[in-house]
Design a protein around this motif. Structure first.
Motif, PDB file in Angstrom:
ATOM      1  N   LEU A 510       3.081   1.253  -3.216  1.00  0.00           N
ATOM      2  CA  LEU A 510       3.533   1.940  -4.427  1.00  0.00           C
ATOM      3  C   LEU A 510       3.999   0.892  -5.425  1.00  0.00           C
ATOM      4  O   LEU A 510       5.030   0.251  -5.221  1.00  0.00           O
ATOM      5  CB  LEU A 510       4.664   2.919  -4.106  1.00  0.00           C
ATOM      6  CG  LEU A 510       5.193   3.734  -5.282  1.00  0.00           C
ATOM      7  CD1 LEU A 510       4.148   4.732  -5.763  1.00  0.00           C
ATOM      8  CD2 LEU A 510       6.475   4.480  -4.890  1.00  0.00           C
ATOM      9  N   SER A 511       3.221   0.742  -6.488  1.00  0.00           N
ATOM     10  CA  SER A 511       3.547  -0.260  -7.509  1.00  0.00           C
ATOM     11  C   SER A 511       3.779  -1.614  -6.848  1.00  0.00           C
ATOM     12  O   SER A 511       2.897  -2.126  -6.175  1.00  0.00           O
ATOM     13  CB  SER A 511       4.764   0.187  -8.326  1.00  0.00           C
ATOM     14  OG  SER A 511       4.487   1.402  -8.991  1.00  0.00           O
ATOM     15  N   GLU A 512       4.982  -2.179  -6.977  1.00  0.00           N
ATOM     16  CA  GLU A 512       5.258  -3.505  -6.413  1.00  0.00           C
ATOM     17  C   GLU A 512       6.033  -3.403  -5.100  1.00  0.00           C
ATOM     18  O   GLU A 512       6.854  -4.272  -4.769  1.00  0.00           O
ATOM     19  CB  GLU A 512       6.029  -4.359  -7.422  1.00  0.00           C
ATOM     20  CG  GLU A 512       5.151  -4.992  -8.486  1.00  0.00           C
ATOM     21  CD  GLU A 512       4.508  -3.977  -9.404  1.00  0.00           C
ATOM     22  OE1 GLU A 512       5.240  -3.309 -10.147  1.00  0.00           O
ATOM     23  OE2 GLU A 512       3.271  -3.835  -9.360  1.00  0.00           O
ATOM     24  N   ALA A 513       5.771  -2.339  -4.347  1.00  0.00           N
ATOM     25  CA  ALA A 513       6.369  -2.180  -3.016  1.00  0.00           C
ATOM     26  C   ALA A 513       5.259  -1.968  -2.001  1.00  0.00           C
ATOM     27  O   ALA A 513       4.219  -1.361  -2.302  1.00  0.00           O
ATOM     28  CB  ALA A 513       7.329  -0.988  -2.995  1.00  0.00           C
ATOM     29  N   ARG A 514       5.489  -2.487  -0.797  1.00  0.00           N
ATOM     30  CA  ARG A 514       4.509  -2.329   0.270  1.00  0.00           C
ATOM     31  C   ARG A 514       5.248  -2.231   1.601  1.00  0.00           C
ATOM     32  O   ARG A 514       6.326  -2.801   1.766  1.00  0.00           O
ATOM     33  CB  ARG A 514       3.522  -3.494   0.308  1.00  0.00           C
ATOM     34  CG  ARG A 514       2.235  -3.172   1.085  1.00  0.00           C
ATOM     35  CD  ARG A 514       1.345  -4.405   1.201  1.00  0.00           C
ATOM     36  NE  ARG A 514       0.991  -5.010  -0.059  1.00  0.00           N
ATOM     37  CZ  ARG A 514      -0.082  -4.680  -0.775  1.00  0.00           C
ATOM     38  NH1 ARG A 514      -0.892  -3.729  -0.348  1.00  0.00           N
ATOM     39  NH2 ARG A 514      -0.351  -5.313  -1.905  1.00  0.00           N
ATOM     40  N   ALA A 515       4.674  -1.484   2.546  1.00  0.00           N
ATOM     41  CA  ALA A 515       5.309  -1.337   3.859  1.00  0.00           C
ATOM     42  C   ALA A 515       4.237  -1.197   4.926  1.00  0.00           C
ATOM     43  O   ALA A 515       3.124  -0.723   4.667  1.00  0.00           O
ATOM     44  CB  ALA A 515       6.228  -0.115   3.873  1.00  0.00           C
TER      45      ALA A 515
END
Length: 559
Positions: A510-515
């Protein structure tokens, strides 16, 4: 940060002294200072520090938690800090849904008449398509088939066509026709009142509303509430393009006056816009005469209205006269409470060990029916696949709409309230009361992770994974997770030994987040639980994903 400094940090961390810039990080468990520099845990910490020292990812915020399957700690980095989980949220939603609704529950969509039959085959009243929370009124093949098991297509041949997107709606139209109904002096209604009309959860981006992955949430879903729009070039530069929409149904108007066929080699530059509330798609730009068609998934603005319009057309094709119009019936929310406070309200005297059957009728009718209400007759119905099969699709391909429907169906089944906040309240209560998560370690505003307000800690994610592994439904739930190098959103990651087929994890972007969180088969033959999260990484780069995959490889090799 260079490798020398990274090694120094990992040594200090494993000795039990966390540097200021890397708080709450390092080897968990009883690691002694005199042996920490040479033990396997300190080696893992050192190697992870080297990966995160790469300038391409060093400015991002990272969180990691690794435990044994019984929850015994192995390694942590910022594991108590909050991150945007993105689609890791789906693990919390689907685990709760599987536990409380059960793997084999189904949802029954009905077509009913509301009115009186003044003569055989003549209805004075409406025909209503009642949504029941079935996410798979579509052409999707169920059960999910991994890519390696799908039929192979010979070079030069076209793959077999997918089943028609509106096949189940057509089947219900056939059922209506077989009743002998010939005249409907009334409307065709798409009724999605099982959920309040809350199409977009809090903080969904307005940019997402155009696209299929941001399709509005409704209890009446047709073809994932999306259409496939294809733009093909004309036969010469400057000529009009060819635009098709599948499935064909009277809904959107297309304005393509500013779209042209471009010269050879000019590429594809097609833009699509739709104003909020509008049913006009504005398509502009250019597509090269030698370019491949541009295929896009476009969200349906009002799924219940679209379903009603499609059903009306089908009934008319089958010789049934409809004098009225196609329209939607929504239930507008009257809950004025703030989401945060309402979602945190405890659910008292709850039996978390039982499963709950979802309502199979319209909540609006249940609450508003009276002795003078029009008589209802079931004209047609369709029963969904078992819940677990939809859950496999949801987690494998990270289907946002389906995850939102799990959340709403939980609220409808447990609380008699199919609202967003009702579902979020059930999930929160289950996670804190039954799964043992710290209530301060997460907050979910939706079921899919598309909301930018969602937050979770890596340790809460690891705790969920450890809890799930102890449950009787674990085998079912684990098979919903993508498998490294094999299927779903991990089909193109971990494609080589030793990780291929040994990573079972949910992705999130999501946008500049990753998991990435899940289960990992390690070099020793043992399995571990891991959660790796990153936020505020540099945009328009895959460096954080590459670093994340390296970290997973290091965890596997060290355990």
């Amino acid at each position: 940060m260079n490798k020398v400094l990274a090694a120094a940090i990992s040594a200090v961390v494993c000795a039990g002294i966390a540097p200021a810039q890397s708080q709450n990080s390092g080897c968990d468990g009883p690691v002694k200072a005199k042996t920490s520099r040479s033990g396997p845990c300190s080696e893992l910490a050192r190697k992870i520090s080297e990966v995160l020292a790469d300038p391409a990812v060093a400015r991002a915020h990272w969180g990691i938690k690794v435990t044994a399957m019984d929850g015994a700690p192995i390694y942590s980095l910022n594991d108590g800090q909050l991150f945007q989980p993105a689609s890791n949220t789906k693990m919390f939603t689907t685990a709760t849904a599987l536990a409380l609704l059960g793997a084999n529950t189904t949802f029954t969509t009905k077509v009913i008449s509301r009115g009186t039959f003044s003569a055989p085959g003549k209805l004075t009243g409406d025909v209503v398509l009642v949504g029941a929370g079935d996410a798979n009124l579509s052409g999707r093949v169920i059960p999910y088939v991994p890519p390696s098991m799908r039929p192979k297509v010979a070079p030069g041949q076209q793959p077999p066509p997918a089943p028609p997107a509106l096949r189940y709606l057509k089947d219900m139209a056939d059922q209506v026709a077989k009743t002998g109904l010939k005249v409907i002096n009334g409307d065709i209604v798409g009724d999605d009142t099982l959920y309040p009309w809350e199409p977009y959860p809090s903080d969904w981006s307005i940019d997402d509303a155009v696209w299929g992955y941001g399709a509005p949430v409704s209890a009446l879903v047709i073809n994932d509430n999306q259409l496939q729009l294809t733009v093909a070039p004309g036969d010469a530069p400057g000529k009009p393009t060819n635009i098709t929409i599948d499935p064909i149904a009277p809904y959107y108007t297309v304005d393509a006056t500013a779209l042209v066929t471009g010269p050879h080699g000019s590429g594809s530059h097609v833009q699509i816009e739709r104003a909020m509330g509008s049913k006009v798609l504005r398509i502009y730009g250019s597509i090269a005469v030698d370019a491949r068609p541009d295929e896009e998934e476009i969200a349906i603005h009002d799924p219940a209205e679209y379903a009603a319009a499609a059903l009306k057309s089908m009934l008319e094709v089958r010789g049934i006269l409809v004098t009225g119009v196609a329209r939607a019936k929504h239930r507008i929310s009257t809950d004025a409470r703030g989401f945060f406070r309402a979602s945190h309200e405890p659910i008292l005297a709850m039996d978390w060990s039982k499963t709950y059957a979802p309502p199979q009728t319209s909540i609006a009718c249940v609450s508003n029916c009276s002795s003078t209400a029009p008589a209802e007759t079931v004209l047609a119905q369709h029963i969904s696949p078992p819940l677990i099969e939809d859950m496999v699709v949801t987690n494998k391909v990270s289907q946002n709409l389906h995850a939102e429907m799990f959340l709403h169906n939980l609220g409808a089944a447990v609380l008699g309230d199919g609202s967003t906040v009702g579902g979020a309240r059930v999930i929160r209560a289950f996670l804190t009361t039954r799964a043992g998560l710290d209530p301060d370690d997460f907050i979910f505003f939706d079921g899919s992770g598309l909301s930018g307000h969602d937050l979770v800690t890596p340790r809460a994610t690891a705790r969920l994974l450890q809890y799930a592994a102890t449950q009787p439904w674990f085998a079912d739930w684990k098979r919903t997770l993508p498998i490294g190098g094999e299927d779903g959103s991990l089909v193109e990651r971990f494609g080589k030994a030793p990780l291929k087929d040994h990573v079972f994890a949910k992705t999130g972007t999501l946008s500049e987040a990753r998991a990435l969180s899940g289960y990992l088969d390690c070099a020793s033959g043992k399995a571990v639980i891991f959660s790796v999260m990153v936020s505020a990484h540099s945009p328009a780069t895959a460096a954080d994903r590459i670093a994340m995959d390296k970290i997973v490889g290091l965890i596997a090799a060290a355990n």
